[in-house]
Scaffold this motif. Structure first.
Motif, mmCIF file in Angstrom:
data_model
loop_
_atom_site.group_PDB
_atom_site.id
_atom_site.type_symbol
_atom_site.label_atom_id
_atom_site.label_comp_id
_atom_site.label_asym_id
_atom_site.label_seq_id
_atom_site.Cartn_x
_atom_site.Cartn_y
_atom_site.Cartn_z
ATOM 1 N N GLN A 157 0.828 -1.209 0.000
ATOM 2 C CA GLN A 157 0.000 0.000 0.000
ATOM 3 C C GLN A 157 0.860 1.257 0.000
ATOM 4 O OE1 GLN A 157 -2.351 -0.823 3.484
ATOM 5 N NE2 GLN A 157 -3.892 -1.982 2.339
ATOM 6 N N ARG A 158 1.969 1.212 0.744
ATOM 7 C CA ARG A 158 2.871 2.374 0.788
ATOM 8 C C ARG A 158 3.485 2.616 -0.593
ATOM 9 N NH1 ARG A 158 6.340 5.424 4.462
ATOM 10 N NH2 ARG A 158 4.938 4.672 6.072
ATOM 11 N N LEU A 159 3.966 1.555 -1.223
ATOM 12 C CA LEU A 159 4.592 1.711 -2.540
ATOM 13 C C LEU A 159 3.585 2.221 -3.563
ATOM 14 C CD1 LEU A 159 7.001 1.450 -4.392
ATOM 15 C CD2 LEU A 159 6.468 -0.978 -4.678
ATOM 16 N N PHE A 160 2.373 1.664 -3.533
ATOM 17 C CA PHE A 160 1.348 2.106 -4.477
ATOM 18 C C PHE A 160 1.017 3.579 -4.265
ATOM 19 C CE2 PHE A 160 -3.083 2.855 -5.654
ATOM 20 C CZ PHE A 160 -3.073 2.442 -6.983
ATOM 21 N N ALA A 161 0.848 3.987 -3.007
ATOM 22 C CA ALA A 161 0.479 5.381 -2.695
ATOM 23 C C ALA A 161 1.586 6.347 -3.101
ATOM 24 C CB ALA A 161 0.181 5.508 -1.205
#
Length: 204
Positions: free
Chosen positions: A190-194
């Motif tokens: 989720q962090r990488l996507f955001a």
């Protein structure tokens, strides 16, 4: 009674582990209910321009490397990380597109490595838990035999009972930690996507 109650956790783990192995036999040591995805796919998190040599050159830029380390750290709140990305790219001037690709390449490499490390750790603990479960089951049978023996050796019964209670509590504590850590790979995704989305938006 305590031993029987605590040993239920061991049986629950054994059932859960068997279900996980049945669900995906490719990863017999994977202890989480979440499906194991060994690596994040670049296409799943990046719709921007091709990264090109940024995939290897980001490490050569000290400023980019330092920022990647800060943004990748789970202790850095996501909102603060997104703000840092915007500030950095806003100050990049004509190098914005290049810096954006370098930054994302660094995040992609670093967060994928973090995921791999966490997942390997989970599988190591899973193997230890299976060994511990086997040992506890063996000692539970041994205790039952001691309890039914004539004459009964109360000192041995008490010693083995206490040992089983201790081992099963350690087992339960590890199991709770595993359930918590199972959420980490998803949080990294989720962090990488955001952050990838913010970087792409700043490039437009």
């Amino acid at each position: 009674m305590k031993v029987r109650v605590l040993a239920a956790a061991v049986l629950a783990f054994a059932v859960a582990s068997a279900a996980a192995r049945a669900a995906d036999p490719r990863y017999p040591d994977w202890p989480c209910t979440q499906a194991k995805v060994p690596e994040i796919s670049l296409a799943a998190v990046w719709a921007g321009p091709p990264l090109g040599d940024a995939e290897t050159k980001w490490k050569d830029d000290a400023k980019i490397s330092a920022l990647v380390a800060k943004l990748s750290a789970r202790k850095t709140p996501l909102e603060a990380a997104e703000k840092s990305v915007k500030e950095f790219l806003a100050a990049s001037g004509s190098d914005k597109a290049t810096n954006a690709k370098l930054l994302f390449a660094g995040l992609f490499d670093t967060l994928n490595a973090q995921r791999s490390q966490v997942m390997s750790g989970l599988e190591r603990v899973s193997r230890k838990q299976r060994d511990a479960a086997d040992k506890i089951r063996e000692e539970t049978l041994e205790l039952q035999a001691l309890q039914g023996a004539t004459p009964r050796d109360d000192a041995k019964v008490e010693a083995l009972s206490n040992e089983l209670i201790w081992k099963t509590r350690i087992f339960e504590d590890r199991h709770k930690v595993v359930r918590f850590v199972c959420e980490v790979p998803t949080a990294i995704d989720q962090r990488l996507f955001a952050l990838g989305r913010v970087i792409q938006q700043e490039m437009e």
